[in-house]
Design a protein around this motif. Structure first.
Motif, PDB file in Angstrom:
ATOM      1  N   THR A  21       0.823  -1.216   0.000  1.00 14.86           N
ATOM      2  CA  THR A  21       0.000   0.000   0.000  1.00 14.86           C
ATOM      3  C   THR A  21       0.854   1.262   0.000  1.00 14.86           C
ATOM      4  O   THR A  21       0.333   2.364  -0.154  1.00 14.86           O
ATOM      5  CB  THR A  21      -0.953   0.022   1.216  1.00 14.86           C
ATOM      6  OG1 THR A  21      -0.190  -0.150   2.407  1.00 14.86           O
ATOM      7  CG2 THR A  21      -2.003  -1.069   1.103  1.00 14.86           C
ATOM      8  N   ASP A  44      -6.112  -8.628   1.662  1.00 14.94           N
ATOM      9  CA  ASP A  44      -7.086  -7.661   1.163  1.00 14.94           C
ATOM     10  C   ASP A  44      -6.591  -6.904  -0.061  1.00 14.94           C
ATOM     11  O   ASP A  44      -7.159  -5.875  -0.434  1.00 14.94           O
ATOM     12  CB  ASP A  44      -7.445  -6.651   2.270  1.00 14.94           C
ATOM     13  CG  ASP A  44      -8.330  -7.267   3.332  1.00 14.94           C
ATOM     14  OD1 ASP A  44      -8.978  -8.290   3.043  1.00 14.94           O
ATOM     15  OD2 ASP A  44      -8.368  -6.735   4.456  1.00 14.94           O
ATOM     16  N   ARG A  45      -5.534  -7.408  -0.686  1.00 12.69           N
ATOM     17  CA  ARG A  45      -4.983  -6.746  -1.877  1.00 12.69           C
ATOM     18  C   ARG A  45      -5.254  -7.600  -3.118  1.00 12.69           C
ATOM     19  O   ARG A  45      -4.976  -8.803  -3.135  1.00 12.69           O
ATOM     20  CB  ARG A  45      -3.478  -6.510  -1.721  1.00 12.69           C
ATOM     21  CG  ARG A  45      -3.117  -5.628  -0.541  1.00 12.69           C
ATOM     22  CD  ARG A  45      -3.484  -4.171  -0.760  1.00 12.69           C
ATOM     23  NE  ARG A  45      -2.627  -3.564  -1.756  1.00 12.69           N
ATOM     24  CZ  ARG A  45      -2.926  -2.467  -2.427  1.00 12.69           C
ATOM     25  NH1 ARG A  45      -4.069  -1.840  -2.215  1.00 12.69           N
ATOM     26  NH2 ARG A  45      -2.087  -1.977  -3.314  1.00 12.69           N
ATOM     27  N   SER A  62      -7.026  -2.231  -2.995  1.00 13.13           N
ATOM     28  CA  SER A  62      -7.511  -2.808  -1.740  1.00 13.13           C
ATOM     29  C   SER A  62      -8.944  -3.270  -1.952  1.00 13.13           C
ATOM     30  O   SER A  62      -9.742  -2.583  -2.590  1.00 13.13           O
ATOM     31  CB  SER A  62      -7.476  -1.767  -0.618  1.00 13.13           C
ATOM     32  OG  SER A  62      -6.145  -1.427  -0.326  1.00 13.13           O
ATOM     33  N   LYS A  64     -11.065  -3.756   0.525  1.00  9.73           N
ATOM     34  CA  LYS A  64     -11.887  -2.974   1.450  1.00  9.73           C
ATOM     35  C   LYS A  64     -11.020  -2.002   2.224  1.00  9.73           C
ATOM     36  O   LYS A  64      -9.796  -2.138   2.287  1.00  9.73           O
ATOM     37  CB  LYS A  64     -12.670  -3.886   2.397  1.00  9.73           C
ATOM     38  CG  LYS A  64     -11.810  -4.802   3.232  1.00  9.73           C
ATOM     39  CD  LYS A  64     -12.692  -5.781   4.007  1.00  9.73           C
ATOM     40  CE  LYS A  64     -11.846  -6.799   4.753  1.00  9.73           C
ATOM     41  NZ  LYS A  64     -12.644  -7.794   5.446  1.00  9.73           N
ATOM     42  N   LEU A  65     -11.680  -1.021   2.830  1.00 13.85           N
ATOM     43  CA  LEU A  65     -10.984  -0.039   3.671  1.00 13.85           C
ATOM     44  C   LEU A  65     -10.739  -0.622   5.061  1.00 13.85           C
ATOM     45  O   LEU A  65     -11.306  -1.662   5.421  1.00 13.85           O
ATOM     46  CB  LEU A  65     -11.820   1.231   3.780  1.00 13.85           C
ATOM     47  CG  LEU A  65     -12.049   2.010   2.472  1.00 13.85           C
ATOM     48  CD1 LEU A  65     -13.022   3.160   2.709  1.00 13.85           C
ATOM     49  CD2 LEU A  65     -10.742   2.515   1.900  1.00 13.85           C
ATOM     50  N   LYS A  66      -9.961   0.075   5.865  1.00 16.28           N
ATOM     51  CA  LYS A  66      -9.683  -0.380   7.232  1.00 16.28           C
ATOM     52  C   LYS A  66     -10.943  -0.481   8.072  1.00 16.28           C
ATOM     53  O   LYS A  66     -11.045  -1.316   8.965  1.00 16.28           O
ATOM     54  CB  LYS A  66      -8.674   0.553   7.909  1.00 16.28           C
ATOM     55  CG  LYS A  66      -7.286   0.447   7.310  1.00 16.28           C
ATOM     56  CD  LYS A  66      -6.316   1.410   7.956  1.00 16.28           C
ATOM     57  CE  LYS A  66      -4.966   1.322   7.274  1.00 16.28           C
ATOM     58  NZ  LYS A  66      -4.017   2.300   7.784  1.00 16.28           N
ATOM     59  N   ASP A  67     -11.947   0.373   7.770  1.00 18.69           N
ATOM     60  CA  ASP A  67     -13.202   0.335   8.539  1.00 18.69           C
ATOM     61  C   ASP A  67     -14.161  -0.758   8.050  1.00 18.69           C
ATOM     62  O   ASP A  67     -15.275  -0.897   8.537  1.00 18.69           O
ATOM     63  CB  ASP A  67     -13.903   1.692   8.520  1.00 18.69           C
ATOM     64  CG  ASP A  67     -14.368   2.110   7.117  1.00 18.69           C
ATOM     65  OD1 ASP A  67     -14.254   1.302   6.159  1.00 18.69           O
ATOM     66  OD2 ASP A  67     -14.854   3.241   6.975  1.00 18.69           O
ATOM     67  N   GLY A  68     -13.710  -1.555   7.064  1.00 19.32           N
ATOM     68  CA  GLY A  68     -14.515  -2.670   6.559  1.00 19.32           C
ATOM     69  C   GLY A  68     -15.366  -2.346   5.348  1.00 19.32           C
ATOM     70  O   GLY A  68     -15.966  -3.240   4.748  1.00 19.32           O
TER      71      GLY A  68
END
Length: 196
Positions: A21, A44-45, A62, A64-68
């Motif tokens: 990232t 997640d990549r 990605s 998804k984002l870190k917040d899901g």
């Protein structure tokens, strides 16, 4: 196959050159609604190859984002039904060959360029009906022009609407489904309009 569902308000999602990232960000974003083929998935990549829509031909995104919040989601692709296969699929068809390829090439050039006068002339002089024609990726001319709504190299919607009207007047099939999502033209228009 995967479809981009994130980035609709930002011109698409960030694409990077490699899995990390922190790797170099590609200048062009992968637009919402684009369909990509999975080359490799690491956590997640997603390493992808562009199939449909606007964005780089390949890269890493990605999932998804870190917040899901999901950025891309897996989709099922349905094969085109036998009844929807056309002259370009049948080697024995009288329409198969150089003539069809030439018409499709001119048609795509006029559609993609938003050249309404050229398209009108082509549709008026062409002996083949639009209902018979499909591009190499299986899309109908009507579906192909609707894919140009939204994205990064978009024609003004008024030009696209004029082209759609012209295609319908010359026999474009409004109920013909197109791959890879087995969508009707109306579904494509709704999906692509959400990216405007």
């Amino acid at each position: 196959m995967w479809q981009v569902v994130g980035g609709s308000g930002k011109g698409g999602i960030v694409v990077r050159e490699s899995e990390s990232t922190s790797s170099l960000q590609v200048a062009e974003r992968l637009c919402s609604g684009a369909v990509v083929e999975e080359i490799e998935l690491r956590g997640d990549r997603l390493h992808f190859r562009l199939v449909q829509g606007d964005g780089p031909a390949s890269g890493w995104v990605s999932v998804k984002l870190k917040d899901g919040k999901e950025l891309v989601v897996r989709i099922e692709t349905k094969p085109r039904p036998e009844t929807e296969q056309t002259a370009t699929d049948d080697p024995g068809s009288s329409h198969h060959g150089a003539e069809v390829e030439e018409v499709l090439s001119e048609l795509w050039s006029a559609i993609h360029g938003g050249e309404c006068a050229k398209l009108q002339k082509l549709l008026s002089t062409n002996r083949m009906t639009l209902a018979e024609l499909r591009f190499q990726d299986g899309k109908t001319p009507l579906s192909a022009v609707l894919e140009l709504l939204g994205g990064t190299y978009v024609q003004h919607p008024s030009i696209i609407y004029s082209v759609v009207e012209m295609l319908l007047e010359h026999g474009a099939e409004a109920n013909a489904r197109s791959p890879p999502l087995d969508e009707l033209p109306l579904q494509i228009a709704m999906r692509q309009s959400a990216t405007l």
